[in-house]
Every structure is written in structure tokens, then in C-alpha cells.
Design an enzyme around this catalytic site. Structure first.
Site, PDB file in Angstrom:
ATOM      1  N   LYS A  24       0.859  -1.210   0.000  1.00 16.64           N
ATOM      2  CA  LYS A  24       0.000   0.000   0.000  1.00 16.64           C
ATOM      3  C   LYS A  24       0.880   1.238   0.000  1.00 16.64           C
ATOM      4  O   LYS A  24       2.043   1.203   0.421  1.00 16.64           O
ATOM      5  CB  LYS A  24      -0.948   0.018   1.205  1.00 16.64           C
ATOM      6  CG  LYS A  24      -0.288   0.099   2.591  1.00 16.64           C
ATOM      7  CD  LYS A  24       0.058   1.490   3.080  1.00 16.64           C
ATOM      8  CE  LYS A  24       0.851   1.461   4.385  1.00 16.64           C
ATOM      9  NZ  LYS A  24       1.635   2.606   4.703  1.00 16.64           N
ATOM     10  N   ASP A 162      -2.198  -1.719  10.057  1.00 18.62           N
ATOM     11  CA  ASP A 162      -2.423  -1.743   8.602  1.00 18.62           C
ATOM     12  C   ASP A 162      -2.992  -3.070   8.105  1.00 18.62           C
ATOM     13  O   ASP A 162      -3.370  -3.167   6.934  1.00 18.62           O
ATOM     14  CB  ASP A 162      -1.094  -1.510   7.857  1.00 18.62           C
ATOM     15  CG  ASP A 162      -0.598  -0.086   7.977  1.00 18.62           C
ATOM     16  OD1 ASP A 162      -1.402   0.807   8.307  1.00 18.62           O
ATOM     17  OD2 ASP A 162       0.606   0.128   7.736  1.00 18.62           O
TER      18      ASP A 162
END
Ligand code: C5P
Length: 338
Positions: A24, A162
Site C-alpha cells: 500500500k 495496517d
């Protein structure tokens, strides 16, 4: 027909699966204050309350999993800096699953996990978190648990802030510690160049602690003030640009509070960011997460390749690694199973 019914009733268990685990980038990372767990008299828990826009990219690790049929978790990784024991988040993901689902563990046994790293390590790209997310998805399949997306996310939040985002991926607003997710429309067809010095990594706890030391006096300190600020960002220009697929505006609205502590401490990262910013065709450039990876967005693959070549020439440091990839709507996905 009877055969089909029997097949549906007694599916053949999978023994191995291969998953793709994307990295990401953060299009936006604002630190609101100390994380305040819900409740009337919340005590800070050492984390920060964030508003982020998270975005999956096609650069991905490959995670192969094989049922062992005995009590063990075994991790292999081809990257020298990645530990193969309990310090590895993929290992910890499997360990959490054995604790949460002891019956499945007793029935099927543990797993051998082989991680082929393509995502740089210690880079601000959630490489460890996405491998852990893949292990949750893989064990759900191999142990035939049938977990829902929100059950997987709850397990993921135990492992790292995350991990919940990495499970589903795509484009999302992440709040709380980063584990509370609001999906945004998919953003594909945008290209990205990533740059990272091979020998440089930044400790995430260091980045947040340093930020707190320098900017703690500016922190919001109530649930209400934080809720108001979240609302401003939800209704703000970056989210509007994402909804409208206005790539130029997206490039101009990138933001990351952690740049304020990481860039002064690592002048090389500032230099890399400046080099990206100078390239024609770059819509915007920013450090991802706690760094030190810097990314630049472009509208075309050619512009991304052009920026990569120009930055490699301008910096001329053999330690600088550069990748061209693109945004993706995918989180963890199955590549093969047997
Ligand atoms: O959740 P994760 O393990 O990725 O967090 C790593 C570290 O980053 C935490 O120990 C904390 O120091 C910092 N952090 C934070 N606030 C967050 C997420 C991470 O302070 N929301």
C-alpha cells in the site's frame, strides 16, 4: 445429481494455496492526536489517532501456504532481513489463528509459509502487514473456517494497524489507529514510481514518537474534536478528487504529517522527493507511511518510466532502487490452490 450433492456436502479440503499480497501507499496521513480508545475516560495507549487515505498498488509479495498435518508453524523467506520466527508478522498471524481456532488447528495441523518478497522491507509500504493478511486469508481457506471480511479484519487488528486494510485493499479512508475502514471508489489507471535506498529503513515507532515529542502540543484531545476533524477530511478536496477521478487534483492533495520528522532526519529522502517533484508528468510526490519510500503519481506508464529513468540519472546512487507499478483495487487474492 447424487454425486454433485455429495461434492457440495463434502468439499475436498485444500492442502496448499498461493496468495498475492499487495503493498500500500498512503495518499494522505494526518495525525490528529493520541489514540483514544472508546469509552467515557479513555487512557492513551501509545498509538496515534489517524486519518489516512490508503491505496493498494500492484507491487506484491507471493505467499505460499501448505498444511503440515502436525503442530507446527514454519516460515521461510527469501529476504535476508526478514526473520523466520515469532518476530515475523506472518508467523504471528498463524499463531493468532491457532489460538483463536484450536479445533481447526487440532484437525488440520499447522502450516508451512513461504514468502517471496517483492515489496521492500522497512519501507512504509506495509510489506509485513500484507504478508500477515495473506496468512489470515490462507488459513481461513485451508482450515475451511468461512470467516467474514469483518471477522478477518478483527483478527488483523490484533496484529497491526495496517493489516485490516491489507485484507480487502483498494482505496479506503482509515481512521482510529488505521484499522477502521471506509471504502472509497476504486482508483485504477494511475501509475506510480517508488524509490527507496536499499540500505535505509525507518523505524515506525521512532517516527511516531519523534512526531509526538515535536508536535504533541498541537494534538486534539477530545473525541468530539477528532470527530469534527475526520468529518472535514471526509468532505474535503482529496476525497472529492478521488470520487471524481480527478488525477491532477489527487496529485496536488497528497499529504503526510510524518514527512515533518522523517525528511529532516534523512536528507537523502528529501533529495529523492525533490528529484521526483521536478519531473515533467509527475502529478504529485509524497513519502509513504513512516517512509523512507517516496512515491510519485503519473497518468501514464510512459511518464512513470520517464520519471524513473530521470531520477535514477539525477541521483546516480547504486543504493537507490526504483519500481514502476500501478494502483489496484485488489487486496489479498488467491493465485492458485490444490
Ligand atoms: O500497528 P503497528 O504495529 O503497525 O504500529 C507500529 C508502531 O507505530 C506502534 O508501535 C506505534 O509506535 C506507531 N503507531 C502509532 N499510531 C498508529 C499506528 C502506529 O503511534 N495509529
Amino acid at each position: 445429481m447424487a454425486g454433485l450433492v455429495a461434492f457440495i456436502a463434502f468439499p475436498v479440503p485444500m492442502h496448499t494455496c498461493s496468495l498475492l499480497a499487495p503493498a500500500k501507499i498512503n495518499l494522505y496521513l494526518e495525525i490528529l492526536g493520541n489514540h483514544l480508545p472508546p469509552g467515557p475516560n479513555p487512557q492513551p495507549d501509545g498509538f496515534h489517532e489517524l486519518v489516512m487515505v490508503m491505496q493498494s498498488i500492484e507491487l506484491a509479495d507471493q505467499v505460499e501456504m501448505r498444511l503440515l498435518g502436525r503442530d507446527a508453524i514454519v516460515v521461510h523467506c527469501d529476504h535476508g532481513e526478514v526473520p523466520q520466527d515469532e518476530r515475523n508478522l506472518a508467523y504471528r498471524a498463524a499463531a493468532v489463528m491457532t489460538q483463536e481456532f484450536p479445533d481447526a488447528y487440532a484437525q488440520y495441523g499447522g502450516v508451512e509459509i513461504t514468502v517471496t518478497k517483492h515489496i521492500p522491507v522497512g519501507a512504509g509500504l506495509a510489506g509485513g502487514s500484507t504478508d500477515a493478511a495473506a496468512v489470515l486469508v490462507g488459513l481461513d481457506l485451508l482450515w475451511q473456517l468461512g470467516l467474514t471480511q469483518s471477522e478477518l479484519q478483527e483478527l488483523g487488528a490484533k496484529l497491526g494497524s495496517d493489516v485490516p486494510f491489507c485484507l480487502k485493499g483498494g482505496t479506503a479512508i482509515a481512521t482510529g489507529r488505521g484499522e477502521l475502514l471506509d471504502p472509497l471508489p476504486d482508483l485504477e489507471h494511475l501509475f506510480v514510481v517508488l524509490g527507496k535506498y536499499r540500505n535505509l529503513s525507518v523505524s515506525t515507532p521512532w517516527a511516531y514518537q519523534t512526531y509526538r515529542q515535536q508536535f504533541g502540543h498541537t494534538y486534539l484531545d477530545s473525541h468530539d474534536a477528532m470527530a469534527n476533524r475526520r468529518q472535514v477530511i471526509h468532505a474535503g478536496p482529496l476525497v472529492a478528487a478521488i470520487v471524481q477521478h480527478d488525477f491532477t487534483q489527487i496529485g496536488q492533495r497528497l499529504f503526510n504529517h510524518l514527512e515533518e520528522v522523517v525528511l529532516p532526519a534523512y536528507p537523502q529522502v528529501q533529495e529523492l522527493r525533490d528529484a521526483f517533484q521536478r519531473q515533467p508528468g509527475v502529478l504529485g510526490t509524497m513519502m509513504s507511511g513512516s517512509g523512507p519510500t517516496v512515491f510519485a503519481l503519473t497518468k501514464t506508464w510512459e511518464a512513470a518510466e520517464g520519471a524513473k529513468t530521470a531520477v535514477a540519472g539525477a541521483i546516480a546512487n547504486p543504493e537507490l532502487e526504483l519500481w514502476v507499478t500501478q494502483l489496484t483495487a485488489n487486496g489479498i487474492r488467491l493465485a492458485a490452490h490444490h
